[in-house]
Design a protein around this motif. Sequence first.
Motif, short mmCIF file in Angstrom:
data_model
loop_
_atom_site.label_atom_id
_atom_site.label_comp_id
_atom_site.label_asym_id
_atom_site.label_seq_id
_atom_site.Cartn_x
_atom_site.Cartn_y
_atom_site.Cartn_z
N GLY A 212 0.75 -1.07 -0.02
CA GLY A 212 0.06 -0.11 -0.01
C GLY A 212 0.91 1.20 -0.10
O GLY A 212 0.62 2.29 0.72
N VAL A 213 2.01 1.37 -1.00
CA VAL A 213 2.87 2.47 -0.86
C VAL A 213 2.01 3.73 -1.44
O VAL A 213 1.30 3.60 -2.33
CB VAL A 213 4.12 2.24 -1.60
N VAL A 214 1.97 4.77 -0.56
CA VAL A 214 1.47 6.03 -0.93
C VAL A 214 2.26 7.16 -1.33
O VAL A 214 2.95 8.07 -0.81
CB VAL A 214 0.72 6.66 0.62
N ASP A 215 2.64 6.85 -2.68
CA ASP A 215 3.29 7.70 -3.50
C ASP A 215 3.04 7.74 -5.02
O ASP A 215 3.40 6.69 -5.84
CB ASP A 215 5.05 7.26 -3.27
N PRO A 216 2.22 8.57 -5.46
CA PRO A 216 1.92 8.80 -6.69
C PRO A 216 3.06 8.67 -7.99
O PRO A 216 2.99 8.18 -8.92
CB PRO A 216 1.04 10.05 -7.23
N GLN A 217 4.17 9.24 -7.53
CA GLN A 217 5.46 9.36 -8.30
C GLN A 217 5.83 7.87 -8.73
O GLN A 217 6.47 7.46 -9.55
CB GLN A 217 6.50 10.14 -7.63
N LEU A 218 5.96 6.95 -7.73
CA LEU A 218 6.45 5.72 -7.73
C LEU A 218 5.47 4.98 -8.85
O LEU A 218 6.08 4.22 -9.71
CB LEU A 218 6.20 4.83 -6.45
N TYR A 219 4.38 5.19 -8.91
CA TYR A 219 3.45 4.66 -9.88
C TYR A 219 3.51 5.24 -11.45
O TYR A 219 3.42 4.68 -12.25
CB TYR A 219 1.84 4.46 -9.51
N ASP A 220 4.07 6.51 -11.54
CA ASP A 220 4.25 7.05 -12.59
C ASP A 220 5.48 6.57 -13.15
O ASP A 220 5.41 6.27 -14.37
CB ASP A 220 4.59 8.74 -12.32
N VAL A 221 6.64 6.08 -12.32
CA VAL A 221 7.61 5.50 -12.96
C VAL A 221 7.31 4.19 -13.33
O VAL A 221 7.69 3.55 -14.41
CB VAL A 221 8.68 5.76 -11.78
N ILE A 222 6.59 3.43 -12.73
CA ILE A 222 6.27 2.05 -12.97
C ILE A 222 5.68 2.04 -14.05
O ILE A 222 5.77 1.31 -15.11
CB ILE A 222 5.56 1.33 -11.95
N GLU A 223 4.32 2.86 -14.37
CA GLU A 223 3.73 3.02 -15.54
C GLU A 223 4.44 3.37 -16.70
O GLU A 223 4.49 2.70 -17.93
CB GLU A 223 2.41 4.14 -15.57
N ALA A 224 5.38 4.19 -16.87
CA ALA A 224 6.50 4.63 -17.83
C ALA A 224 7.29 3.58 -18.20
O ALA A 224 7.55 3.40 -19.52
CB ALA A 224 7.05 5.95 -17.56
N SER A 225 7.67 2.83 -17.12
CA SER A 225 8.69 1.79 -17.57
C SER A 225 8.23 0.53 -18.19
O SER A 225 8.61 0.01 -18.97
CB SER A 225 9.28 1.53 -16.21
N TRP A 226 6.85 0.19 -17.72
CA TRP A 226 6.12 -0.82 -18.13
C TRP A 226 5.64 -0.36 -19.82
O TRP A 226 5.95 -1.24 -20.63
CB TRP A 226 4.91 -1.03 -17.29
N GLY A 227 5.13 0.56 -19.88
CA GLY A 227 4.92 1.03 -21.39
C GLY A 227 6.00 1.05 -22.23
O GLY A 227 5.81 0.48 -23.33
N SER A 228 7.03 1.52 -21.77
CA SER A 228 8.41 1.25 -22.75
C SER A 228 8.82 -0.03 -22.89
O SER A 228 9.20 -0.35 -24.08
CB SER A 228 9.44 2.37 -22.06
N THR A 229 8.69 -0.91 -22.12
CA THR A 229 9.12 -2.46 -22.17
C THR A 229 8.30 -3.01 -22.99
O THR A 229 8.53 -3.75 -24.00
CB THR A 229 9.34 -2.88 -20.65
N ILE A 230 6.92 -2.90 -22.92
CA ILE A 230 5.88 -3.66 -23.74
C ILE A 230 5.90 -3.21 -25.08
O ILE A 230 6.01 -3.99 -26.07
CB ILE A 230 4.38 -3.27 -23.20
N ALA A 231 6.48 -1.82 -25.52
CA ALA A 231 6.46 -1.19 -26.70
C ALA A 231 7.83 -2.04 -27.31
O ALA A 231 7.68 -2.27 -28.52
CB ALA A 231 6.81 0.29 -26.77
N ALA A 232 8.90 -2.07 -26.73
CA ALA A 232 10.09 -2.83 -26.86
C ALA A 232 9.76 -4.38 -27.56
O ALA A 232 10.24 -4.83 -28.24
CB ALA A 232 11.15 -2.56 -25.88
N MET A 233 8.92 -5.02 -26.53
CA MET A 233 8.67 -6.29 -26.85
C MET A 233 7.77 -6.47 -28.16
O MET A 233 8.11 -7.39 -28.91
CB MET A 233 7.84 -6.80 -25.78
N GLN A 234 7.02 -5.60 -28.11
CA GLN A 234 6.11 -5.50 -29.30
C GLN A 234 6.90 -5.29 -30.72
O GLN A 234 6.48 -6.03 -31.84
CB GLN A 234 4.77 -4.53 -29.29
N ALA A 235 7.78 -4.51 -30.63
CA ALA A 235 8.75 -4.16 -31.87
C ALA A 235 9.53 -5.29 -32.31
O ALA A 235 9.69 -5.43 -33.44
CB ALA A 235 9.44 -2.97 -31.51
N CYS A 236 9.89 -6.28 -31.47
CA CYS A 236 10.69 -7.24 -31.90
C CYS A 236 9.91 -8.56 -31.91
O CYS A 236 10.57 -9.63 -32.12
CB CYS A 236 11.86 -7.45 -30.91
N SER A 237 8.66 -8.63 -31.74
CA SER A 237 7.86 -9.99 -31.72
C SER A 237 7.40 -10.20 -33.11
O SER A 237 7.43 -9.28 -34.08
CB SER A 237 6.55 -9.92 -30.80
#
Length: 285
Positions: free
Chosen positions: A260-285
Amino acid sequence: MPSTTSIARPSRRTDVSRPSSRRSQTTRISGKLECAAQAQVLAQKRRIPLATKYNVNSNVAASPAKISLPRTLPRPVLGEVDLSSLVNAYPNFTGIPADYIRERLPSSTHNMRAALQAVEISVCKSSLPKELEILMNDVVAAACPTHILAVYNDAPLGFGQKRHVSLFPVHDLVLRVHCAGLPTLPLSQPSTSSSHATIPVVPLRLPSPETFPLLHAYLYTRQPATLLASLAHPCVSDLVQLATHASKIHGLWRNACTLGVVDPQLYDVIEASWGSTIAAMQACS
């Protein structure tokens, strides 16, 4: 099972006087098949099935496997920490909002972080003790940890296997002020006047013990840029390596939701990292 298309068999009698009717029927059937094929393509685009020539659970080449991952990681509803548990441990914070403490805490955690790096923990027992002694020196005494977390997961074990537990010295103030879902921690005020300090050991079950150090370090510094850099995906076109990196981000997200971490910035980072990684996986699949 593969999908099949049923078409009624025509009667043996042939009507040569109405050729346009047969062409119309053929056109309707072809149109239906074409629409069905387009619908199937659109349905596949809504998911993210990523094909690879390697099984993600093995380094050996195998039959093509699919990795299905969500496009986004849902952000949990952010609550607030229980101030009563914080005040019980730190009476000086009575009446001070938790978000005020969170904002100003990173500027005073330098000694805490140095103490964590200086602590040495050794366990010579097969069972987890309720307390452990740590060696006291000037660096540790300046900001002595209050607890030792015994972090583990509940993955099923095979016959004869033992549960792996990782020990982390922590400061309860940092955890209490950031984690609304933190289990109850016993009060701890270790003495720093002798050569050793006795610290309570607290078992903590988390989905991803291996990614807890990332989250733990972030809570002390609250530096989104540093965390974002540590979660940057490898610049490769290897789907297996990218999938491994995605599991790292996913583990961090699951730990943050569990605590239950109370920190919006943490989830901003997680969302950005996840989106970038998923895009990279789609590009090479």
